[in-house]
Design a protein around this motif. Sequence first.
Motif, PDB file in Angstrom:
ATOM      1  N   SER A   1       0.820  -1.203   0.000  1.00  0.00           N
ATOM      2  CA  SER A   1       0.000   0.000   0.000  1.00  0.00           C
ATOM      3  C   SER A   1       0.862   1.265   0.000  1.00  0.00           C
TER       4      SER A   1
ATOM      5  N   PHE B   1       0.939   4.363  -2.650  1.00  0.00           N
ATOM      6  CA  PHE B   1       0.981   5.758  -2.233  1.00  0.00           C
ATOM      7  C   PHE B   1       2.057   6.526  -2.992  1.00  0.00           C
TER       8      PHE B   1
ATOM      9  N   PHE C   1      -3.525   6.320  -0.634  1.00  0.00           N
ATOM     10  CA  PHE C   1      -3.122   4.941  -0.351  1.00  0.00           C
ATOM     11  C   PHE C   1      -3.990   3.933  -1.094  1.00  0.00           C
TER      12      PHE C   1
END
Length: 407
Positions: A201, A205, A372
């Motif tokens: 994740s 981002f 995210f």
Amino acid sequence: MVETKQAQEPQGDSRPPPSWLNKELIQQALRNAGDSNSQVETIDVSVPVAAGDNYGSSIYRAKATLTDGQERSFIIKGPAAGAALSSATTEGRTFEREVTMLAQVIPQMEALLEEAAPGRFPPLAPRCYHHGTSPVEFLVMEDLAPSGFKLADRKRGLGLRHSLLALRSLARFHAASHALLRRQPELVEKLDNTWRAIDKSMRVFVKGQIQGAVEATRSWPGFEECADRLEKFKDVAMDMFAQLNDPKDGAFNVITHGDYWMNNMMFCYEDGEVKGHRALDLQIAHVASPAIDLVYFLTSSLNDHIHEHHQDLLLREYHCELKETMELLGLQAPSLEALLSAVDVHGPFSLFLAMARPILKAEHGLDVNAIFSGDHSCLVPVYELPEVKTWMQRILRDYVRTGWLPA
């Protein structure tokens, strides 16, 4: 150049305090702080940071009224409910690492400095009074506000006096940490590279940050090449950042702060002049080159004038303080030339901070959780803000010229 003003304490949000933050917790912190006789009568809990100013945890201030009428204040850090950044770094054991730094490593570093020059050096960070993992992970620390410490204004950036103070403090931090690493080499493994443990994740981002910059720069005449380079860079960025954060055999390694930007430090003032500094948020401290903290700070925290005109001065002042502190510790610092070379080698890491510029400059904070999850649309309009656009265009030209943004 006008110096950064003292920032007023931001208004926190209205979420209620958690049930675990109670009188018993503060009573134990009071005992650990050396006050075994006082009893907590009541506590008043508030949120001292504004929404958007803290991304990986929940921060509370607990003001305790004691039975004898005195008051004590503590800062408590706990998990951020639903925070994507917190979950993205779970594998990096960020809470455990900050406890290690505040409760064990920094006190030893400060002891080395005190032994080398009694009474000369101020503390490096707030005191840790209590920590635990049940019912949640929590950390109870010294509240620096009653001693006059404040956050600076992240939207304005730091002026020269603040920047010099922050880098001299960082030099002492690095010098003491290098001395401690020589005594305890096992810390290299304990404080391993947090960038190697970041999950997918976080990769989403970072890709989203860079993609936002790609879309913005494609609309700027004359920046088509930069957009092409950024498009290629986004696929290799995370691996490059991780590699740059590895300690190098035979090189000058220190314990880095890892997240050394202006929202992770506080300043105190005397007669309107900045006089003191403390580092905060040591969740991703790890052993690496000091250049990691230097490029992180120089890219993220300076106001535009200082960033454009005074980086050389700041690096020289950092090196001067590093050399002097190392000599007091009976050690030899790297030469200025070696330091500048390390900064150049690690320069591409500053792209991480450059791409974060919209988040740092957004008026009310951006929806970090959305980024995210793969939605970077909120970033593009911020790149068009005049102060962000002007800064980005200047540094992108520099990154192409230096090769930090590869073709």
